[in-house]
Design an enzyme around this catalytic site. Sequence first.
Site, PDB file in Angstrom:
ATOM      1  N   HIS A 106      34.807   3.217 -51.753  1.00  0.00           N
ATOM      2  CA  HIS A 106      34.006   3.540 -52.916  1.00  0.00           C
ATOM      3  C   HIS A 106      35.026   4.343 -53.839  1.00  0.00           C
ATOM      4  O   HIS A 106      35.674   5.647 -53.400  1.00  0.00           O
ATOM      5  CB  HIS A 106      33.027   4.659 -52.130  1.00  0.00           C
ATOM      6  CG  HIS A 106      31.934   3.744 -51.608  1.00  0.00           C
ATOM      7  ND1 HIS A 106      31.130   4.203 -50.675  1.00  0.00           N
ATOM      8  CD2 HIS A 106      31.337   2.398 -51.895  1.00  0.00           C
ATOM      9  CE1 HIS A 106      30.229   3.187 -50.215  1.00  0.00           C
ATOM     10  NE2 HIS A 106      30.482   2.382 -50.957  1.00  0.00           N
ATOM     11  N   GLU A 109      35.445   8.675 -54.376  1.00  0.00           N
ATOM     12  CA  GLU A 109      35.428   9.359 -53.227  1.00  0.00           C
ATOM     13  C   GLU A 109      37.197   9.712 -52.979  1.00  0.00           C
ATOM     14  O   GLU A 109      37.574   9.397 -52.095  1.00  0.00           O
ATOM     15  CB  GLU A 109      34.786   8.817 -52.006  1.00  0.00           C
ATOM     16  CG  GLU A 109      33.274   8.596 -52.008  1.00  0.00           C
ATOM     17  CD  GLU A 109      32.692   7.706 -51.129  1.00  0.00           C
ATOM     18  OE1 GLU A 109      33.211   7.146 -50.129  1.00  0.00           O
ATOM     19  OE2 GLU A 109      31.332   7.368 -51.379  1.00  0.00           O
ATOM     20  N   ARG A 164      31.630   4.031 -58.461  1.00  0.00           N
ATOM     21  CA  ARG A 164      31.596   3.738 -57.179  1.00  0.00           C
ATOM     22  C   ARG A 164      31.990   2.363 -56.588  1.00  0.00           C
ATOM     23  O   ARG A 164      32.728   2.301 -55.519  1.00  0.00           O
ATOM     24  CB  ARG A 164      30.048   4.032 -56.541  1.00  0.00           C
ATOM     25  CG  ARG A 164      29.800   3.522 -54.938  1.00  0.00           C
ATOM     26  CD  ARG A 164      28.326   3.792 -54.748  1.00  0.00           C
ATOM     27  NE  ARG A 164      27.717   3.180 -53.373  1.00  0.00           N
ATOM     28  CZ  ARG A 164      27.792   3.854 -52.639  1.00  0.00           C
ATOM     29  NH1 ARG A 164      27.976   5.009 -52.041  1.00  0.00           N
ATOM     30  NH2 ARG A 164      27.188   3.212 -51.392  1.00  0.00           N
ATOM     31  N   HIS A 234      35.035   7.886 -45.940  1.00  0.00           N
ATOM     32  CA  HIS A 234      34.286   8.154 -47.084  1.00  0.00           C
ATOM     33  C   HIS A 234      34.042   9.533 -47.603  1.00  0.00           C
ATOM     34  O   HIS A 234      34.657  10.401 -46.657  1.00  0.00           O
ATOM     35  CB  HIS A 234      33.075   7.675 -46.926  1.00  0.00           C
ATOM     36  CG  HIS A 234      32.719   5.984 -46.992  1.00  0.00           C
ATOM     37  ND1 HIS A 234      32.163   5.314 -47.727  1.00  0.00           N
ATOM     38  CD2 HIS A 234      33.248   5.264 -46.187  1.00  0.00           C
ATOM     39  CE1 HIS A 234      32.218   4.046 -47.529  1.00  0.00           C
ATOM     40  NE2 HIS A 234      33.142   3.992 -46.270  1.00  0.00           N
ATOM     41  N   GLU A 308      32.414  10.467 -43.111  1.00  0.00           N
ATOM     42  CA  GLU A 308      32.248  11.208 -44.269  1.00  0.00           C
ATOM     43  C   GLU A 308      32.704  12.596 -44.409  1.00  0.00           C
ATOM     44  O   GLU A 308      32.331  13.601 -43.760  1.00  0.00           O
ATOM     45  CB  GLU A 308      30.674  11.293 -44.558  1.00  0.00           C
ATOM     46  CG  GLU A 308      29.866   9.946 -44.468  1.00  0.00           C
ATOM     47  CD  GLU A 308      29.873   9.099 -45.728  1.00  0.00           C
ATOM     48  OE1 GLU A 308      30.467   9.665 -46.736  1.00  0.00           O
ATOM     49  OE2 GLU A 308      29.454   8.014 -45.879  1.00  0.00           O
TER      50      GLU A 308
HETATM   51 ZN   LIG Z   1      31.331   6.002 -49.597  1.00  0.00          ZN
END
Ligand SMILES: [Zn+2]
Length: 372
Positions: A106, A109, A164, A234, A308
């Site tokens: 993404h 990020e 994104r 991410h 994340e």
């Molecule tokens: Zn992501």
Amino acid sequence: MKQLLVISYLFWVLVLGGLGYRSLAQPGPEVAETASPWSLETYQYNRYHPMGEIYQWMSQIAEKYKDVVTQHYLGMTYEMRPMYYFKISQPSNDPKKIIWMDCGIHAREWIAPAFCQWFVKEILQNYKDNSKIRNLLRNLDLYVLPVLNVDGYIYTWTTDRHWRKSRSSHNNGTCFGTDLNRNFDVHWCTVGSSKDCNDLKFCGTGPVSEPETKAVSSLIDSKKENILCFLTIHCSGQLILTPYGYTKNKSSNHEELIQVGQKAANALKAKHGTNYRVGSSADILYDTSGTSKDWARDIGIPFSYTFELRDNGTYGFLLPEDQIQPTCEEAMEAVLSILGDVHEKYWPSNSAAKVTSTTVVLSLLMAFISLF
Ligand SMILES: [Zn+2]
Ligand SMILES: *[C@@H]1O[C@H](CO)[C@@H](O)[C@H](O)[C@H]1NC(C)=O
Ligand SMILES: *[C@@H]1O[C@H](CO)[C@@H](O)[C@H](O)[C@H]1NC(C)=O
Ligand SMILES: *[C@@H]1O[C@H](CO)[C@@H](O)[C@H](O)[C@H]1NC(C)=O
């Protein structure tokens, strides 16, 4: 004589300049802006870097650590930029298994590519002296893709910081970008994604319709028998996610994945006190389909996690640069914890290691006794 020297000097400047340029292999226009004196020693891992600098960093890493790192071409992006990954591998005659890590699927990020770079740096600076890392590398090769969504990443630097998706063109050039992490061939576009190309979670025109996901899928698929662990990085939300996102059903080794993930979260917290939660995507985040982590698990890779990274709601994708270092330091602990557990499972500490620790205990005992 002097003229000869000048001519020969110019000759070498041209030759080396040409080689340097070639080794960058079409890195895009960003490189020109940063082509000034450039050294790996002064590379700032606590800053975000544009794609041109990351390309340059990759070739310099491969050059400096050529006995353990090789840079490999993975494929072309939609906008025809090369995707490269590193293979970090200690020369050995024994067969080895593989750990995969990708960052930056993404675009916005930014902490993710920063972490992949941090991870590579830490491994390379420490593998000789750090027995834990050295031990891992005896049996494991590390494959690291620092920026998966190159086109999108560049777009976040040039045009839209909040982009994104990839940059593929749809509906006759009226809308752009596929969410590459909804494009893998696993329950494609069933939940948590959209067939509308204007949507942030556009799943693409079919499973693996994008060149970036094709490139990753085909490499992973060709090596799946040897890949023990798939990690995809991410931000944000501070989560360690296990399969699945497309169902609340659990993978066959779910308990083990949670246990290893929780241990990683504990190791992470021990560094700077940051809390990460551990659970399946469907349980603790939201429904998602066509994600790489679920796909990797379902083609048989036993350990598959999405990280994340920081933060937890304050800055989101715009994580300030002064948080890069602590974020990477603590995530490094978590990743090493997972790799340690994977390694221990497939190569249980052998008797040689036990002898060594017995020796240590014995010599400590002797030293203690000798005090009297
Ligand atoms: Zn992501
Ligand atoms: C796509 O756009 C071009 C240029 O605007 C136009 O000539 C063409 O008819 C369009 N095609 C479709 C299928 O809409
Ligand atoms: C979840 O498990 C149930 C019961 O085994 C099964 O019928 C269903 O198809 C599974 N769902 C998915 C998405 O795999
Ligand atoms: C993140 O913030 C949310 C909302 O403030 C809170 O409920 C959650 O517990 C936090 N998570 C962690 C891991 O600190």
